[in-house]
Design a protein around this motif. Structure first.
Motif: not given
Ligand SMILES: Cc1cc2nc3c(=O)[nH]c(=O)nc-3n(C[C@H](O)[C@H](O)[C@H](O)COP(=O)(O)O)c2cc1C
Length: 161
Positions: A28, A86, A90-91
């Motif tokens: 994250a 998030g 999905d960074k």
């Protein structure tokens, strides 16, 4: 008084950080402006995470955080971490990173970073302050222009604070 305070802080152009963490397999991270060194001896750093953020929920169960500084030429990275949540995307599939100390996600394009152990958490209001003991990291000899508040203040945050 509140009006004066709001006006004053809106005029500040402080550096922005990307704070990352991991709980189990779940990485994250988000863009953070509320962050500062708060002690020299011992070295301590406080990072404020909004209670609404995905990053906060992951960090709540994490033992370590990583704090990254981003140069303006990589502003898109800062915008990714501040403009997306998030909870929805999905960074970490959209940027280059590797697993660093304590399994922390380290952003490859960061200009510098440190990893810190979470010593304590403080309820500050809509944010929670994570007090960090810096443990390790990577620092260059100097920075180009860093991403600051004025570079990202137009951004719609992934979560309202
Ligand atoms: C200029 C700016 C400053 C921000 N400062 C903070 C901050 O200090 N702490 C924080 O938790 N979020 C801050 N945010 C918001 C988060 O970066 C944003 O809501 C992010 O999308 C949350 O991602 P997440 O849900 O994946 O954690 C800021 C956003 C912007 C645009």
């Amino acid at each position: 008084m509140t009006q004066a305070f709001d006006k004053l802080v809106a005029l500040l152009d402080y550096p922005m950080f990307v704070v990352t963490t991991r709980r189990g397999d779940e990485p994250a991270g988000c863009l953070v402006g509320f962050a500062s060194q708060v002690s020299i001896h011992p070295a301590r750093f406080l990072a404020g995470l909004s209670k609404r953020n995905h990053t906060y929920r992951v960090a709540d169960g994490a033992s370590h955080l990583a704090v990254h500084l981003i140069e303006r030429r990589h502003c898109e990275l800062a915008r990714l971490f501040g403009g997306e949540t998030g909870d929805e995307v999905d960074k970490f599939a959209r940027c280059a990173w590797h697993s660093g100390p304590h399994g922390l996600p380290i952003l490859d394009d960061a200009a510098g970073w440190f990893a810190g152990a979470v010593l304590s958490r403080y309820d500050l209001g809509d944010h929670v302050g994570f007090l960090l003991e810096p443990l390790t990291g990577n620092a260059p000899d100097g920075f180009e222009q860093l991403v600051t508040f004025s570079d990202v203040c137009d951004l719609d945050p992934g979560h309202e604070a």
